[in-house]
Scaffold this motif. Structure first.
Motif, mmCIF file in Angstrom:
data_model
loop_
_atom_site.group_PDB
_atom_site.id
_atom_site.type_symbol
_atom_site.label_atom_id
_atom_site.label_comp_id
_atom_site.label_asym_id
_atom_site.label_seq_id
_atom_site.Cartn_x
_atom_site.Cartn_y
_atom_site.Cartn_z
ATOM 1 N N LEU A 123 0.829 -1.195 0.066
ATOM 2 C CA LEU A 123 -0.041 0.003 -0.015
ATOM 3 C C LEU A 123 0.729 1.357 0.015
ATOM 4 C CD1 LEU A 123 -2.908 -0.989 2.590
ATOM 5 C CD2 LEU A 123 -3.190 0.005 0.112
ATOM 6 N N THR A 124 1.959 1.244 0.890
ATOM 7 C CA THR A 124 2.897 2.418 0.765
ATOM 8 C C THR A 124 3.566 2.641 -0.617
ATOM 9 O OG1 THR A 124 3.139 2.154 3.137
ATOM 10 C CG2 THR A 124 4.912 3.157 1.923
ATOM 11 N N GLU A 125 3.903 1.497 -1.214
ATOM 12 C CA GLU A 125 4.366 1.779 -2.670
ATOM 13 C C GLU A 125 3.533 2.238 -3.532
ATOM 14 O OE1 GLU A 125 6.202 -2.086 -3.142
ATOM 15 O OE2 GLU A 125 7.742 -1.777 -1.729
ATOM 16 N N ALA A 126 2.134 1.560 -3.655
ATOM 17 C CA ALA A 126 1.110 2.164 -4.392
ATOM 18 C C ALA A 126 0.866 3.535 -4.266
ATOM 19 C CB ALA A 126 0.190 1.219 -4.383
ATOM 20 N N GLY A 127 0.997 4.028 -2.935
ATOM 21 C CA GLY A 127 0.684 5.119 -2.671
ATOM 22 C C GLY A 127 1.719 6.392 -3.140
ATOM 23 N N THR A 128 2.899 5.852 -3.058
ATOM 24 C CA THR A 128 3.897 6.790 -3.815
ATOM 25 C C THR A 128 3.822 6.938 -5.222
ATOM 26 O OG1 THR A 128 5.623 6.023 -2.042
ATOM 27 C CG2 THR A 128 6.575 6.937 -3.935
ATOM 28 N N LYS A 129 3.598 5.673 -5.963
ATOM 29 C CA LYS A 129 3.393 5.836 -7.303
ATOM 30 C C LYS A 129 2.276 6.506 -7.926
ATOM 31 C CE LYS A 129 5.693 1.092 -8.037
ATOM 32 N NZ LYS A 129 5.661 -0.254 -8.329
ATOM 33 N N SER A 130 1.092 6.464 -7.037
ATOM 34 C CA SER A 130 -0.161 7.135 -7.485
ATOM 35 C C SER A 130 -0.238 8.619 -7.140
ATOM 36 C CB SER A 130 -1.290 6.253 -7.010
ATOM 37 O OG SER A 130 -1.589 6.305 -5.613
ATOM 38 N N GLY A 131 0.540 8.909 -5.942
ATOM 39 C CA GLY A 131 0.491 10.237 -5.461
ATOM 40 C C GLY A 131 -0.463 10.216 -4.319
ATOM 41 N N GLU A 132 -1.246 9.222 -4.088
ATOM 42 C CA GLU A 132 -2.054 9.083 -2.928
ATOM 43 C C GLU A 132 -1.727 8.318 -1.786
ATOM 44 O OE1 GLU A 132 -6.601 9.450 -5.026
ATOM 45 O OE2 GLU A 132 -5.812 7.528 -4.745
ATOM 46 N N LYS A 133 -0.888 9.275 -0.769
ATOM 47 C CA LYS A 133 0.311 8.686 -0.139
ATOM 48 C C LYS A 133 -0.532 8.294 1.329
ATOM 49 C CE LYS A 133 2.326 12.428 -0.572
ATOM 50 N NZ LYS A 133 3.213 13.792 -0.408
ATOM 51 N N VAL A 134 0.350 7.293 2.052
ATOM 52 C CA VAL A 134 -0.268 6.632 3.225
ATOM 53 C C VAL A 134 0.845 6.522 4.161
ATOM 54 C CG1 VAL A 134 -2.090 5.264 2.177
ATOM 55 C CG2 VAL A 134 0.079 4.213 2.571
ATOM 56 N N TRP A 135 0.582 6.750 5.346
ATOM 57 C CA TRP A 135 1.696 6.864 6.386
ATOM 58 C C TRP A 135 1.177 5.621 7.631
ATOM 59 C CZ3 TRP A 135 6.319 9.015 6.171
ATOM 60 C CH2 TRP A 135 7.184 9.044 7.386
ATOM 61 N N ARG A 136 2.093 4.826 7.793
ATOM 62 C CA ARG A 136 1.782 3.587 8.782
ATOM 63 C C ARG A 136 2.000 4.256 10.185
ATOM 64 N NH1 ARG A 136 3.855 -2.673 8.688
ATOM 65 N NH2 ARG A 136 2.097 -3.372 9.942
ATOM 66 N N MET A 137 0.891 3.825 10.958
ATOM 67 C CA MET A 137 0.548 4.251 12.366
ATOM 68 C C MET A 137 0.565 2.814 13.084
ATOM 69 S SD MET A 137 0.130 7.518 12.335
ATOM 70 C CE MET A 137 -0.741 8.092 13.627
ATOM 71 N N PRO A 138 0.994 3.182 14.521
ATOM 72 C CA PRO A 138 1.147 1.967 15.079
ATOM 73 C C PRO A 138 -0.117 1.169 15.672
ATOM 74 C CG PRO A 138 1.382 3.777 16.446
ATOM 75 C CD PRO A 138 1.347 4.109 14.900
ATOM 76 N N LEU A 139 -0.140 -0.236 15.954
ATOM 77 C CA LEU A 139 -1.085 -0.928 16.627
ATOM 78 C C LEU A 139 -0.415 -1.755 17.701
ATOM 79 C CD1 LEU A 139 -3.342 -2.544 13.404
ATOM 80 C CD2 LEU A 139 -4.054 -0.921 15.322
ATOM 81 N N GLY A 140 -1.095 -2.192 18.660
ATOM 82 C CA GLY A 140 -0.454 -2.865 19.758
ATOM 83 C C GLY A 140 -1.454 -2.989 20.933
ATOM 84 N N PRO A 141 -1.173 -4.114 21.500
ATOM 85 C CA PRO A 141 -1.908 -4.619 22.660
ATOM 86 C C PRO A 141 -2.265 -3.494 23.645
ATOM 87 C CG PRO A 141 -0.609 -6.417 22.145
ATOM 88 C CD PRO A 141 -0.022 -5.082 21.377
ATOM 89 N N ALA A 142 -1.360 -3.019 23.791
ATOM 90 C CA ALA A 142 -1.277 -1.795 25.093
ATOM 91 C C ALA A 142 -2.647 -0.872 24.674
ATOM 92 C CB ALA A 142 -0.064 -0.971 25.192
ATOM 93 N N TYR A 143 -2.851 -0.496 23.550
ATOM 94 C CA TYR A 143 -3.846 0.216 23.183
ATOM 95 C C TYR A 143 -5.272 -0.221 23.522
ATOM 96 C CZ TYR A 143 -0.308 3.224 20.930
ATOM 97 O OH TYR A 143 0.586 4.161 20.626
ATOM 98 N N ASP A 144 -5.179 -1.667 23.548
ATOM 99 C CA ASP A 144 -6.625 -2.092 24.001
ATOM 100 C C ASP A 144 -7.285 -1.940 25.225
ATOM 101 O OD1 ASP A 144 -7.268 -3.671 21.409
ATOM 102 O OD2 ASP A 144 -5.837 -5.102 21.975
ATOM 103 N N LYS A 145 -6.273 -1.495 26.279
ATOM 104 C CA LYS A 145 -6.780 -1.150 27.473
ATOM 105 C C LYS A 145 -7.534 -0.082 27.385
ATOM 106 C CE LYS A 145 -2.557 -3.170 29.545
ATOM 107 N NZ LYS A 145 -1.441 -2.740 30.465
ATOM 108 N N LEU A 146 -7.357 1.034 26.457
ATOM 109 C CA LEU A 146 -8.065 2.155 26.263
ATOM 110 C C LEU A 146 -9.641 1.846 25.762
ATOM 111 C CD1 LEU A 146 -5.411 4.493 24.834
ATOM 112 C CD2 LEU A 146 -6.190 4.424 27.298
ATOM 113 N N ILE A 147 -9.886 0.685 25.468
ATOM 114 C CA ILE A 147 -11.421 0.531 24.940
ATOM 115 C C ILE A 147 -11.833 -0.771 25.549
ATOM 116 C CG2 ILE A 147 -11.113 1.540 22.689
ATOM 117 C CD1 ILE A 147 -10.493 -1.115 21.319
ATOM 118 N N ASP A 148 -11.166 -1.055 26.873
ATOM 119 C CA ASP A 148 -11.841 -2.194 27.652
ATOM 120 C C ASP A 148 -13.191 -1.457 28.150
ATOM 121 O OD1 ASP A 148 -10.322 -4.127 27.247
ATOM 122 O OD2 ASP A 148 -8.915 -3.804 29.011
#
Length: 505
Positions: free
Chosen positions: A406-431
């Motif tokens: 997706l990142t490479e396709a974004g660079t080629k198409s000009g519709e760019k994406v930036w990867r953000m983190p995921l992780g179990p620690a964030y699950d605590k916020l939606i318990d």
């Protein structure tokens, strides 16, 4: 509605024919930083080529991309106007961006109604067909305008709506140009869906527009409220229960690959209007919430693009369509609903509704169709705007390969994406104290907790979530787009499919 630019391909000789009886035309040629002409342009201009260096000196024109020489009533030419556009890149050694050049061409043409473009360069592109395709796509993207609700007088008086209507390209690969028309139409469709007012675009009418893709060979299934109740989609249905407009889920299938190939799946949030529900949004700017279905618009436009070019892939587009309104039947903060997966969800804020819609659609798609991957798109959180502005969409994924592609396709198409983190620690916020999960984790890491919520409904399927709150509506205008609705994501995902998942015949 739709694009104001129509494209045609003609020979060099046809391009230089005398103006039609109805009026003259603009002849468009290109020069590099040394003001060198391509062979066809030099031949076409003849002695009139001498106009260019004299006009360039007077205007300090250096042939840079984005600059233009506008010569009216050029002596010795049938054209009423000669438009000379620079192609020299902004930075030394940089390649010409033909997509941008196409957009700039439309911008410089202004109110011209007929133009004949010599796609002819002193230094021929390495891949002439790809250059012509990008250039033509740029013409179409910049040429889109949405003015169907302006009266004739308003359209006439509004200079911003006076664009070229008929562009003839000479010297370019006709097949390459024809190949981009379906993609451009898909972007136009997505833009128009986002731009339409909510009194005309609501779940039922949106579903009807998706149904029109059957003309291209797309199989379209529409799930009504009883069908969704039978499936147990109570998270989605809870969002729409305060509206008199009944919710819909639309499943679009394009079967262009082998019968045994797993489909690739795209899921779109389609909140056709988002008042916030009982957790009512502030009144200022609420009119923009007609665009809260930009993810669903992208998926619909993408399916149009794939079917138009008969993509060699099996693809599913699934969109959840609802209105989030605050009447007496609306769900409340404190309610608990059961999603299709069986997960129970405590409603903390009824304005965190998009993830509820996506939860049921994601679960249904992974369970019913066993896709190779799922990508969802949603104008999901204001937090992603705080983090990334309007330059990038937020990318969240459980699969590194899919995220990289997706990142490479974004660079080629000009519709760019930036990867953000995921992780179990964030699950605590939606318990939740009372249910399996709650629908918002508060202000901190708001876009991440929304993605963590969605991840609960994908099982082990490779999945990516694109938060397009900054790119899908109220878009920043530029060389390729002047529309409030950007159609963002159609080109990105079409490129992803073409580069990595489409099997050639």
């Amino acid at each position: 509605m739709s694009a104001s630019v129509t494209l045609g391909v003609m020979s060099i000789a046809e391009a230089l024919a005398p103006a039609p009886p109805a009026g003259g035309y603009t002849l468009v040629i290109f020069v590099d930083g040394a003001l060198a002409l391509g062979a066809a342009a030099a031949s076409a201009l003849g002695d009139a080529a001498g106009l260019i260096p004299r006009a360039a000196e007077a205007a300090s024109f250096k042939g840079k991309i984005g600059s233009a020489l506008d010569i009216l009533a050029p002596a010795g030419l049938a054209a009423q106007r000669l438009l000379v556009l620079g192609t020299a890149p902004d930075k030394e050694g940089e390649k010409v961006d033909y997509l941008r050049l196409g957009g700039l061409t439309v911008a410089k043409l202004g109110k011209a109604k007929l133009a004949r473009i010599l796609f002819d360069f002193a230094s021929a592109p390495e891949d002439a067909a790809a250059a012509a395709s990008d250039f033509a796509l740029g013409l179409r993207l910049r040429g889109y305008k949405f003015d169907q609700f302006k009266t004739k007088k308003a359209r006439k008086d509004d200079s911003e709506n006076g664009g070229p209507v008929d562009l003839k390209i000479a010297g370019a690969d006709g097949a390459a140009i024809a190949g981009i028309q379906g993609l451009a139409d898909g972007v136009d469709l997505a833009r128009t869906l986002v731009n339409l007012p909510p009194n005309l675009l609501y779940p039922e009418s949106f579903a009807d527009k998706a149904k029109e893709l059957e003309k291209l060979g797309v199989e379209v299934e529409i799930l009504d409220v009883p069908a969704m109740e039978a499936l147990g989609m109570r998270a989605l249905l809870g969002v729409g229960q305060g509206s008199k407009r009944p919710s819909r889920v639309v499943i679009m299938r394009w079967n262009g690959g082998s019968k045994d190939a797993k489909p690739v799946a795209f899921i779109g949030k389609g909140v056709c209007f988002d008042s916030g529900g009982v957790s009512l949004k502030p009144g200022a700017g609420m009119e923009d919430m007609k665009g809260d279905m930009a993810g669903a618009a992208c998926v619909t436009g993408l399916m149009h693009a794939l079917a138009s070019r008969k993509a060699a892939v099996n693809a599913i587009g699934a969109i959840g369509l609802v209105e989030n309104m605050p009447d007496g039947a609306a769900q409340r903060p404190g309610d608990i609903v059961a999603a299709m997966s069986g997960t129970t969800i405590e409603i903390i804020n009824t304005d965190a509704e998009g993830r509820l819609v996506l939860a049921d659609v994601l679960w249904h798609v992974q369970d019913a169709y066993k896709p190779a991957f799922m990508i969802d798109l949603a104008t999901l959180t204001g937090a992603i705007l705080v983090a990334l502005g309007q330059e990038y969409a937020g990318l969240f994924s459980n699969n590194d390969e899919l995220a990289q592609r997706l990142t490479e396709a974004g660079t080629k198409s000009g519709e760019k994406v930036w990867r953000m983190p995921l992780g179990p620690a964030y699950d605590k916020l939606i318990d939740s104290k009372f249910a399996d999960i709650k629908n918002t984790g508060g202000r901190h890491a708001g876009s991440i907790t929304a993605a963590q919520f969605l991840q609960r409904f994908v099982n082990d399927t490779p999945w990516a979530h694109l938060d397009i709150a900054g790119t899908g509506m109220a878009a920043a205008t530029g060389d390729l787009n002047q529309s409030w609705g950007s159609g963002w994501g159609v080109r990105l995902l079409d490129r992803l499919v073409k580069d990595y998942y489409e099997k050639p015949e």
